[in-house]
Write an enzyme that holds these catalytic residues in place. Sequence first.
Site, short mmCIF file in Angstrom:
data_model
loop_
_atom_site.label_atom_id
_atom_site.label_comp_id
_atom_site.label_asym_id
_atom_site.label_seq_id
_atom_site.Cartn_x
_atom_site.Cartn_y
_atom_site.Cartn_z
N SER A 79 -3.12 6.28 3.96
CA SER A 79 -2.14 5.82 2.97
C SER A 79 -2.84 5.23 1.75
O SER A 79 -2.33 5.30 0.63
CB SER A 79 -1.22 4.75 3.59
OG SER A 79 -0.51 5.27 4.67
N ASN A 139 0.49 12.12 11.97
CA ASN A 139 -0.80 11.52 11.66
C ASN A 139 -1.94 12.53 11.79
O ASN A 139 -2.76 12.69 10.87
CB ASN A 139 -1.08 10.32 12.58
CG ASN A 139 -0.06 9.21 12.40
OD1 ASN A 139 1.02 9.28 12.99
ND2 ASN A 139 -0.39 8.21 11.61
N ASP A 140 -1.99 13.20 12.94
CA ASP A 140 -3.13 14.06 13.22
C ASP A 140 -3.15 15.34 12.40
O ASP A 140 -4.23 15.87 12.11
CB ASP A 140 -3.15 14.43 14.71
CG ASP A 140 -3.34 13.21 15.61
OD1 ASP A 140 -3.89 12.20 15.11
OD2 ASP A 140 -2.93 13.28 16.79
N ASN A 152 30.19 1.94 -33.92
CA ASN A 152 28.91 1.25 -33.83
C ASN A 152 27.75 2.21 -33.60
O ASN A 152 27.94 3.32 -33.07
CB ASN A 152 28.95 0.22 -32.69
CG ASN A 152 29.97 -0.87 -32.94
OD1 ASN A 152 30.22 -1.24 -34.07
ND2 ASN A 152 30.56 -1.38 -31.87
N GLU A 187 21.32 1.36 -30.18
CA GLU A 187 21.31 0.20 -29.30
C GLU A 187 20.76 0.57 -27.92
O GLU A 187 20.02 -0.22 -27.30
CB GLU A 187 22.71 -0.39 -29.20
CG GLU A 187 23.18 -1.01 -30.51
CD GLU A 187 24.68 -1.29 -30.55
OE1 GLU A 187 25.36 -1.02 -29.52
OE2 GLU A 187 25.18 -1.75 -31.59
N SER A 213 0.82 -1.21 0.00
CA SER A 213 0.00 0.00 0.00
C SER A 213 0.85 1.26 0.00
O SER A 213 0.33 2.37 -0.19
CB SER A 213 -0.90 0.02 1.23
OG SER A 213 -0.11 0.06 2.41
N HIS A 267 9.65 -6.41 -45.86
CA HIS A 267 10.13 -7.77 -45.54
C HIS A 267 11.66 -7.86 -45.62
O HIS A 267 12.20 -8.94 -45.90
CB HIS A 267 9.52 -8.80 -46.50
CG HIS A 267 8.03 -8.81 -46.53
ND1 HIS A 267 7.27 -9.57 -45.68
CD2 HIS A 267 7.15 -8.13 -47.31
CE1 HIS A 267 5.98 -9.37 -45.94
NE2 HIS A 267 5.88 -8.50 -46.91
N HIS A 289 1.77 17.14 14.14
CA HIS A 289 1.85 15.69 14.33
C HIS A 289 1.76 15.00 12.97
O HIS A 289 0.97 15.41 12.12
CB HIS A 289 0.70 15.23 15.23
CG HIS A 289 0.80 13.80 15.68
ND1 HIS A 289 0.45 12.74 14.88
CD2 HIS A 289 1.20 13.27 16.88
CE1 HIS A 289 0.63 11.61 15.55
NE2 HIS A 289 1.09 11.90 16.76
N LYS A 321 36.62 0.84 -35.85
CA LYS A 321 35.22 0.40 -35.89
C LYS A 321 34.35 1.37 -35.08
O LYS A 321 34.70 1.77 -33.97
CB LYS A 321 35.08 -1.01 -35.31
CG LYS A 321 33.74 -1.67 -35.62
CD LYS A 321 33.76 -3.13 -35.15
CE LYS A 321 32.56 -3.91 -35.70
NZ LYS A 321 31.28 -3.37 -35.26
N SER A 323 35.10 -0.85 -30.80
CA SER A 323 35.69 -2.16 -30.53
C SER A 323 37.00 -1.99 -29.78
O SER A 323 37.74 -1.04 -30.01
CB SER A 323 35.94 -2.91 -31.84
OG SER A 323 36.66 -4.10 -31.61
N SER A 324 37.25 -2.95 -28.89
CA SER A 324 38.51 -2.95 -28.16
C SER A 324 39.60 -3.67 -28.94
O SER A 324 40.76 -3.64 -28.54
CB SER A 324 38.32 -3.62 -26.79
OG SER A 324 37.90 -4.97 -26.97
#
Length: 469
Positions: A149, A140-141, A335, A340, A106, A197, A138, A333, A327-328
């Site tokens: 809640s 709550n009060d 990308n 991605e 909740s 396609h 307070h 290269k 690329s390592s």
Amino acid sequence: MAAVREARADGMRVERDSMGEMLVPADALWGAQTERSHENFPIGTERMPEGIVRAFALVKKAAARANCRLGRLGEAERDLISDAADEVLAGAHDDQFPLVVWQTGSGTQSNMNMNEVLANRANQLAAERGVALERPVHPNDTVNMSQSSNDTFPTALHVAAARAVTGDLVPAIDRLVATLRRLEEENAGVVKSGRTHLQDAVPISFSQEISGWRGLLEGSREELLAAMGGLYRLALGGTAVGTGLNAPEGFDVAVAEELADLTGLPFETDPNKFRALTGKDAVVFSHGAVKGLAANMMKVANDVRWLASGPRLGLGEITIPANEPGSSIMPGKVNPTQCEAVTMVAVQVMGNDATIGFAASQGNFELNVFMPVIAYDYLQSVRLLADAIVSFDERCASGIRANREKMDENLHRSLMLVTCLNPHIGYDNAARVAKRAFAEGTSLREACVALGLMTPERFDEVFHPEQMV
């Protein structure tokens, strides 16, 4: 809040709630109930999202104003709670909301976390300003007056979701749409091969192709805004089970008006609080539009990386910005990394949609108790998509350049240009031309003439790929 005892030597203080005493860090604004949750749910690292924290601050400020309007709360308390909430909205107390998502379904402890922080801070402000209160603020009060809640968390969820979509996601879409419009104008008149396609198809202009991407985003924008109506309806005023127990008459309408004034969004009270507490279909519907945007962004990102594939052995019809080495091990290269990132975000959003759908189905009797995970996944989806779209726009889409020579070369090599011959030699004969040209590696013109279906002059008269768009 119960009186705070003197700080102990170990940097803790003693707080008391309905279950007894709790040790709380001496400098924390939260109290015993927050500390209980903090200790009882050591599950994961996912904290309650910032969007929910900010939305709760808005809800508490609106509730204080509504309670004051209805004669339930004094002006001094209203102002102190409002000012404390403004500090939360400004990010001044972000470290005071330590609770994780994996708590009560909740969200009760997160509601109390906000109540305790605002009550403690309001009392500090009263002391700093010399404001005499009949009794301390307070949690709550006072802060939670006329609320539960069970109606504040779903309200905070709707407020956070609506603010995230309108404030972050829609502007991100608009930014990318503007970039795509510019690209359309820059590439007007550029004709290329269409593809269906993943196979060659009849021609299309590059600006038409880009307009399709733009249309996907504009359509998603419309769908996101069309789904906002349910998010604008609020559960606040239903209290524990939808009956409105302990809330004054008119509170639900007044607090919705206050939230609308604070946010600039057209929030209104939900006419059926029983549905509002247990049903999460409005969030499911809205996240469906978010998922639709994710699907469309997946398509756009995939199109871009396909068209940019290569640089020599792929389609190579566009170039995109080179942002970092790809690329390592392979020097030079590069990308399509922004594409991605978008596709990974898209699949995360689709996974979140499944979680939200399952969670929304678990509204047992008068309450759904999967709200924290719904909130976390919804806001994560919106944040990730908004960030990804802005990054994709800035670091990829804005730098797209058409390789017009490659587009023209691919266009004139396409066998599907034969489609323009259908009205002149018929579908079956056109198919013969395409198959012969493919089998022999010749041009459509050569195949058509060799089959005796047209003279070279007649072929040249009717064959104009640039006019096929």
